[in-house]
Design an enzyme around this catalytic site. Structure first.
Site, PDB file in Angstrom:
ATOM      1  CG  ASP A  72      -2.144   0.863   0.883  1.00 26.47           C
ATOM      2  OD1 ASP A  72      -2.174   2.027   1.281  1.00 26.47           O
ATOM      3  OD2 ASP A  72      -3.037   0.364   0.183  1.00 26.47           O
ATOM      4  CG  ASP A 115     -12.568 -12.640  -7.202  1.00 22.79           C
ATOM      5  OD1 ASP A 115     -13.477 -11.812  -7.244  1.00 22.79           O
ATOM      6  OD2 ASP A 115     -11.404 -12.394  -7.545  1.00 22.79           O
ATOM      7  CG  HIS A 117      -9.550 -17.395  -4.544  1.00 24.60           C
ATOM      8  ND1 HIS A 117      -8.611 -16.395  -4.609  1.00 24.60           N
ATOM      9  CD2 HIS A 117     -10.106 -17.469  -5.772  1.00 24.60           C
ATOM     10  CE1 HIS A 117      -8.580 -15.890  -5.834  1.00 24.60           C
ATOM     11  NE2 HIS A 117      -9.493 -16.512  -6.566  1.00 24.60           N
ATOM     12  CD  GLU A 122      -5.738 -19.591  -8.197  1.00 26.37           C
ATOM     13  OE1 GLU A 122      -5.048 -20.542  -8.610  1.00 26.37           O
ATOM     14  OE2 GLU A 122      -6.033 -18.610  -8.893  1.00 26.37           O
TER      15      GLU A 122
END
Length: 250
Positions: A72, A115, A117, A122
């Site tokens: 960030d 999404d 995960h 995944e």
């Protein structure tokens, strides 16, 4: 587990930013007591990040004694810890990242924007996994092509990622899920059981998990589920109202 439902993406982003701000301020970080914040990449948290920048510029929030794990731009680079995908020894890089988290005293608040995960954990990922090298699924490669001018040949096929277990070790987890295209993921996270094919579902078992979503993301949820959690918004809103403030000298 809490589910916070706001009318739209902007309101969900603002609520999440206020929550993060209040967590940091109430923690009262200082030189010998840093607040450790886990941050996701991607487009979902951008609205939240913009609000945090606003709070920082207005003097409500200081990042002077905040350490982040992930990237960030508004935090002192010396306190930002980012996995180096170009490291000569990738396993050593992953081990070092886990060690830095331990040295920081663990993550106080881990923010995720999945999404279905978490990070690059995944479908099929172990729910007790640690930071490691992962081969990316084709769906992920296709989704990330937009960041590489749509050229699949430029999209990395492997990535370093924190593990599900790494995030589960955080004292608190906040998951941002917005948009109709995330509705099925929210359904899997909230209404079905824990399943390694939907790693975000693991956070049903975390003692302090808060999901923040917009109306569009609730489209796959049962009406009674949405009604129940909306009925708790008067309680949830007390977590962000009032918005606490601190100075750079805190």
């Amino acid at each position: 587990m809490r589910l916070v439902i706001l009318d739209n993406y902007d309101l969900a982003s603002e609520w999440a930013a206020k929550y993060i701000c209040n967590c940091i301020v109430k923690f009262k970080p200082r030189q010998d007591r840093y607040f450790s914040l886990g941050l996701p990449t991607g487009s979902t948290p951008l609205g939240c990040y913009k609000k945090l920048i606003e709070y920082h510029k207005s003097g409500n929030l200081s990042f002077k004694y905040v350490k982040t794990f992930n990237m960030d731009e508004y935090v002192d680079p010396n306190n930002a810890h980012i996995l180096d995908g170009n490291a000569e020894d990738l396993q050593a890089e992953c081990d070092a990242f886990e060690e830095k988290i331990k040295e920081a005293g663990g993550i106080d608040l881990f923010v995720g924007g999945p999404d279905g995960h978490i990070a690059f954990n995944e479908p099929g990922s172990s729910l007790v996994s640690r930071t490691r090298l992962k081969t990316l699924a084709m769906d992920t490669i296709l989704a990330n092509a937009k960041y590489f001018d749509g050229d699949l040949s430029k999209v990395p096929t492997m990535a370093l990622t924190v593990g599900v277990g790494t995030v589960m070790d955080a004292r608190e987890v906040m998951i941002l899920i917005t948009g109709a295209h995330k509705a099925f993921a929210l359904y899997k996270a909230i209404e079905e059981g824990v399943n390694h094919m939907w790693t975000v579902s693991a956070f049903q078992q975390h003692p302090r998990t808060i999901f923040v979503c917009d109306e569009d993301a609730t489209l796959e949820l049962r009406v009674k589920t949405v009604k129940y959690f909306k009925g708790l918004m008067r309680v949830h809103n007390k977590l962000v109202d009032p918005l606490y403030s601190m100075t750079e000298e805190n």
